[in-house]
Motif scaffolding. Structure first.
Motif, PDB file in Angstrom:
ATOM      1  N   PRO A 171      22.124  10.145  15.808  1.00  0.00           N
ATOM      2  CA  PRO A 171      22.688  10.866  14.656  1.00  0.00           C
ATOM      3  C   PRO A 171      23.697  11.917  15.104  1.00  0.00           C
ATOM      4  N   THR A 172      24.705  12.115  14.285  1.00  0.00           N
ATOM      5  CA  THR A 172      25.714  13.141  14.586  1.00  0.00           C
ATOM      6  C   THR A 172      25.129  14.522  14.327  1.00  0.00           C
ATOM      7  N   PRO A 173      25.113  15.389  15.310  1.00  0.00           N
ATOM      8  CA  PRO A 173      24.524  16.721  15.093  1.00  0.00           C
ATOM      9  C   PRO A 173      25.434  17.605  14.249  1.00  0.00           C
ATOM     10  N   THR A 174      24.851  18.637  13.694  1.00  0.00           N
ATOM     11  CA  THR A 174      25.617  19.667  13.003  1.00  0.00           C
ATOM     12  C   THR A 174      25.689  20.891  13.907  1.00  0.00           C
ATOM     13  N   TRP A 175      26.575  21.824  13.563  1.00  0.00           N
ATOM     14  CA  TRP A 175      26.740  23.017  14.406  1.00  0.00           C
ATOM     15  C   TRP A 175      25.439  23.806  14.528  1.00  0.00           C
ATOM     16  N   GLY A 176      24.618  23.766  13.495  1.00  0.00           N
ATOM     17  CA  GLY A 176      23.370  24.523  13.521  1.00  0.00           C
ATOM     18  C   GLY A 176      22.298  23.922  14.395  1.00  0.00           C
ATOM     19  N   GLU A 177      22.509  22.702  14.920  1.00  0.00           N
ATOM     20  CA  GLU A 177      21.509  22.041  15.744  1.00  0.00           C
ATOM     21  C   GLU A 177      21.838  22.077  17.236  1.00  0.00           C
ATOM     22  N   ILE A 178      23.018  22.537  17.575  1.00  0.00           N
ATOM     23  CA  ILE A 178      23.497  22.462  18.958  1.00  0.00           C
ATOM     24  C   ILE A 178      22.849  23.547  19.814  1.00  0.00           C
ATOM     25  N   ARG A 179      22.332  23.157  20.959  1.00  0.00           N
ATOM     26  CA  ARG A 179      21.755  24.124  21.895  1.00  0.00           C
ATOM     27  C   ARG A 179      22.794  24.676  22.855  1.00  0.00           C
ATOM     28  N   ALA A 180      23.701  23.842  23.321  1.00  0.00           N
ATOM     29  CA  ALA A 180      24.760  24.296  24.229  1.00  0.00           C
ATOM     30  C   ALA A 180      25.925  23.318  24.129  1.00  0.00           C
ATOM     31  N   ILE A 181      27.102  23.792  24.545  1.00  0.00           N
ATOM     32  CA  ILE A 181      28.333  23.022  24.424  1.00  0.00           C
ATOM     33  C   ILE A 181      28.872  22.730  25.822  1.00  0.00           C
ATOM     34  N   PHE A 182      29.348  21.504  26.032  1.00  0.00           N
ATOM     35  CA  PHE A 182      29.991  21.120  27.293  1.00  0.00           C
ATOM     36  C   PHE A 182      31.430  20.728  26.962  1.00  0.00           C
ATOM     37  N   GLU A 183      32.365  21.516  27.432  1.00  0.00           N
ATOM     38  CA  GLU A 183      33.774  21.297  27.096  1.00  0.00           C
ATOM     39  C   GLU A 183      34.575  21.038  28.366  1.00  0.00           C
ATOM     40  N   PHE A 184      35.374  19.960  28.348  1.00  0.00           N
ATOM     41  CA  PHE A 184      36.209  19.597  29.486  1.00  0.00           C
ATOM     42  C   PHE A 184      37.627  20.129  29.277  1.00  0.00           C
ATOM     43  N   ASN A 185      38.252  20.521  30.381  1.00  0.00           N
ATOM     44  CA  ASN A 185      39.659  20.893  30.334  1.00  0.00           C
ATOM     45  C   ASN A 185      40.456  19.632  30.020  1.00  0.00           C
ATOM     46  N   LYS A 186      41.176  19.661  28.913  1.00  0.00           N
ATOM     47  CA  LYS A 186      41.806  18.438  28.425  1.00  0.00           C
ATOM     48  C   LYS A 186      43.244  18.255  28.883  1.00  0.00           C
ATOM     49  N   GLU A 187      43.777  19.203  29.620  1.00  0.00           N
ATOM     50  CA  GLU A 187      45.162  19.037  30.035  1.00  0.00           C
ATOM     51  C   GLU A 187      45.262  19.018  31.551  1.00  0.00           C
ATOM     52  N   GLU A 188      45.703  20.111  32.142  1.00  0.00           N
ATOM     53  CA  GLU A 188      46.005  20.114  33.566  1.00  0.00           C
ATOM     54  C   GLU A 188      44.750  20.385  34.376  1.00  0.00           C
ATOM     55  N   LEU A 189      44.181  19.340  34.913  1.00  0.00           N
ATOM     56  CA  LEU A 189      42.957  19.479  35.691  1.00  0.00           C
ATOM     57  C   LEU A 189      43.253  19.938  37.109  1.00  0.00           C
ATOM     58  N   SER A 190      42.321  20.667  37.684  1.00  0.00           N
ATOM     59  CA  SER A 190      42.489  21.098  39.070  1.00  0.00           C
ATOM     60  C   SER A 190      42.558  19.875  39.982  1.00  0.00           C
ATOM     61  N   CYS A 191      43.316  20.009  41.086  1.00  0.00           N
ATOM     62  CA  CYS A 191      43.474  18.889  42.016  1.00  0.00           C
ATOM     63  C   CYS A 191      42.174  18.655  42.779  1.00  0.00           C
TER      64      CYS A 191
END
Length: 780
Positions: A171-191
């Motif tokens: 099931p797709t979670p809602t913002w109120g159910e999230i325990r933690a967020i994992f976000e990736f750098n979407k542009e210039e990644l480190s070499c």
């Protein structure tokens, strides 16, 4: 191992403080809000997620490894010379972290810890709607990975995140159910360099690149072996010794760290938590973040492919997976509530502790055992307001029904307001109690504190308070600036439910309510020595005293037809949580921080807006506000003046004449009133200029607004707004002249006596009622 700030950590090249502050306006972050930097991971997992020292020592002493195949696939994607969707990184990262977490769980066979959460991946197919702005518009959000509880379906089956192939029915979670967020750098990644033969990286030597300088932390690279995806060349990513060099922190990652903060704001906005955590992943480097209403905090960045980095990642994953609701940031005062049948008492088992988040607030109640009222509950009926700011007061307002376990639930609707106030501030309930004593003749026009209390931040035991304590105990000087900011305590306030002023039945009722609030405000300031400081359309309210019905059974379906009488409504000056207690000189006796930011943007006095802009410029780059150096405008006073609130009353009037269609019971959205768009413009200078031109201009601004006055409001515009504009024009011209001629004895507080309560009431054609409000104004 005892968590300590003295622990070594991988510090980054550049502090994120300055870069982070550039996005403060978009996240509504208070300027200069505390940011605790480079917290050791060991300290973070212990103080935030509650991982005990014995488990920390066991994990730290273990030679942990990452899955070879997944790590190789992950690095291969990173080294691709082609641009790619970071969604491709999700699968190998999930496999690596899941297997690592299972390995750590096996270290504690006696406890038999099992992951109760998993990383949900929408795979770019789901876009969660965001709703953190004051209008109902929604902005799409597309987070990368979300740590959520393993769901249990209606038939009792438990979702298995380890099933292969990956199940698609999550099931797709809602913002109120999230325990933690994992976000990736979407542009210039480190070499990164070539993928090592072994999944674990080699230990650093004296000659290896320090973690702060290289994302590979110890693995050497062949010069020119791989090109940098950021620039597409070899030379800029490899130093003279043939090592990959890491970009200075903030060059490419800050935008996406702000994205992480935005998602944290979405979670806080739901109102069911006190703080949010997240992982920011930039190639092979991870930074763990923490956000609450007072501070932001981040760990030292680490390379998760090195032995030390694998341990740090493992500590973070295990601590997050094992922590309870409170340590994952959810509000411990919220409980599940099963409402009893009408007339039946509340049973003890009707109030239970949450073991998973509940996003439907109407199934919950608040209980505050720290206040010594274990059995008193406040059942949520409706959410009225959520704060759209990442930090600050974070006000959360709900309609509640009060009750006590063993007794029936009260049917009367009350308002419960929760807010995080600076520890130096007096409670709104105490301020109102003082005013009720000081101006009893106006008590009917003030909110009555049904219940109010304060819970110290230390008693709630938030991570930031523990971190602050550690910093002071260990005398860590790097964080002295962050420690200068006062902590915030949780204020609880319950009062009667009111209607907003735009719900008036007629223009006549509006005028009567408006006058009640203007006069009550004056006596609170003049006699009660309390200045409100936040006059807006949201704080001028209508109260209809208790209504008696001929037939209570029928009244519920059609109350107006069953009334024996319709009691006269009255104006209520509401929301004193920004009010200032005054000394004999008219200045605040409260140690307020950032006094010049106080107010609701469209209704703020133009001098206050100039204060806000000046402070903003000084904070960002030391620039000088052009309005403060203009000879046409007097210099800003040193504290919030009474006439600033009078000016806000004027702006409320103008707003009402152009937004409130009382005949059709419609409050027009701002998008349909373009003549006042500048009052909400993100550039403060535009708002200031618009208000100055309205009062001191050639009439063009006024004519534009006058052309938008709604039918039925013409009398208010002609007989109230125009005369008020005249007194402000006279006052500002007098102040401008005094400033130009440097008149030392000029009274800038009242603009030479031109902008006073008496002048304001005279412009309205009304005679003040004095300290006894029994005489009603004319608009019955």
């Amino acid at each position: 191992m005892v968590a300590s700030f003295s622990s070594s950590g991988n510090s980054s090249d550049q502090s994120p403080q300055s870069s982070f502050s550039t996005a403060c306006s978009s996240l509504r972050i208070r300027p200069g809000s505390a940011i605790y930097q480079d917290v050791p991971v060991v300290c973070f997992v212990q103080q935030v997620w509650g991982l005990d020292t014995e488990k920390i020592d066991t994990i730290s002493a273990t030679a942990l490894k990452l899955d070879k195949g997944s790590l190789s696939a992950y690095k291969s994607i990173l080294m691709s010379e082609e641009s790619f969707d970071t969604g491709l990184l999700h699968q190998p990262f999930r496999v690596m972290t899941r297997d690592l977490l299972k390995d750590i769980c096996r270290l504690f066979p006696n406890d038999d810890p099992k992951p109760s959460t998993y990383l949900w991946d929408g795979k770019k197919r789901f876009i969660m709607s965001g709703k953190i702005h004051k209008t109902s518009r929604q902005r799409p959000r597309n987070p990368d990975l979300l740590d959520v509880y393993v769901p249990i379906f209606g038939d009792g089956l438990v979702f298995d995140p380890d099933e292969l192939p990956r199940p698609t029915n999550a099931p797709t979670p809602t913002w109120g159910e999230i325990r933690a967020i994992f976000e990736f750098n979407k542009e210039e990644l480190s070499c990164i360099d070539d993928v090592a033969e072994e999944s674990e990286a080699t230990l650093e030597t004296e000659n290896s690149v320090s973690p702060a300088a290289s994302p590979t932390s110890g693995a050497s690279a062949k010069a020119g072996a791989k090109r940098c995806r950021s620039c597409g060349t070899d030379c800029e990513s490899i130093d003279s010794d043939g090592r990959l060099r890491k970009k200075a922190r903030g060059e490419t990652t800050v935008t996406h760290e702000i994205t992480l903060a935005t998602y944290a704001l979405e979670c806080l906005y739901t109102g069911n938590r006190h703080y949010v955590t997240g992982f920011f992943i930039d190639g092979v480097n991870i930074t763990i973040w923490y956000y609450d209403r007072t501070a932001s905090m981040h760990c030292s960045s680490f390379d998760f492919t090195t032995p030390e980095g694998i341990v740090n990642l493992g500590l973070g994953l295990f601590a997050l997976s094992q922590c309870n609701m409170k340590h994952s940031g959810f509000d411990p005062f919220l409980h599940r509530f099963t409402s009893p049948p009408c007339g039946q008492p509340i049973l003890p088992d009707a109030v239970t502790t949450l073991v998973k988040p509940e996003v439907d607030m109407t199934k919950l109640c608040y209980k505050f055992p720290l206040l010594g009222c274990e059995d008193r509950i406040f059942a949520v009926k409706e959410v009225l307001y959520r704060s759209p700011s990442l930090n600050g007061r974070g006000s959360f307002v709900t309609v509640i029904n009060e009750g006590v376990v063993g007794d029936t639930l009260c049917e009367t609707d009350y308002i419960l307001k929760l807010s995080w106030q600076e520890s130096t501030r007096c409670h709104e309930g105490d301020i109102l109690a003082r005013l009720h004593r000081a101006i009893p003749g106006w008590s009917d026009h003030l909110p009555i504190p049904i219940f109010h209390a304060k819970i110290d931040a230390a008693d709630i035991d938030l991570p930031r308070t523990r971190i602050r304590k550690l910093l002071r105990e260990e005398n860590i000087t790097d964080h002295l600036k962050a420690l200068e900011f006062p902590d915030r305590d949780l204020h609880i306030f319950v009062t009667n439910r009111f209607k907003h002023i735009w719900e008036a039945e007629s223009v006549g009722e509006f005028k009567r309510i408006f006058l009640d609030c203007v006069e009550c405000h004056y006596h609170a300031w003049n006699t009660g020595k309390v200045l409100h400081r936040d006059i807006s359309e949201n704080n001028l309210m209508i109260y209809q005293p208790e209504i008696r019905h001929k037939d209570a059974g029928d009244a519920a379906s059609d109350p107006l037809d069953k009334l024996e009488y319709v009691p006269l409504s009255r104006g209520i000056l509401n929301d004193f949580d920004l009010a200032s207690e005054l000394g004999s000189d008219g200045a605040s006796v409260t140690a307020d921080q950032h006094y010049d930011f106080i107010g609701t943007f469209p209704f703020m006095a133009q001098e206050l807006l100039r204060n806000k802009q000046s402070a903003k410029l000084e904070l960002e780059n030391g620039a000088e506000d052009k309005f403060q150096t203009s000879p046409e405008i007097p210099l800003r006073p040193k504290h919030h003046l009474y006439r600033y609130d009078l000016e806000s009353f004027l702006y409320v009037l103008i707003w009402a004449t152009t937004h409130y269609d009382l005949k059709n019971h419609i409050r027009l959205p701002s998008s349909e009133v373009p003549c006042l768009w500048n009052w909400e413009h993100p550039d403060i200078n535009v708002d200031v200029t618009s208000k100055i031109m309205l009062i001191l201009g050639d009439g063009g601004e006024m004519e534009q607004i006058e052309g938008s006055v709604i039918e039925g409001w013409e009398d208010v515009w002609i007989n109230w707004v125009r005369p008020l504009l005249n007194i402000f024009e006279d006052g500002w011209i007098a102040a401008r002249s005094a400033s130009r001629h440097k008149l030392a004895d000029f009274d800038f507080d009242t603009c030479g006596g031109e902008i006073t309560f008496e002048k304001f009431m005279a412009a309205l054609g009304e005679v003040p009622r004095g300290l006894n409000a029994t005489t009603q104004p004319r608009f019955l």
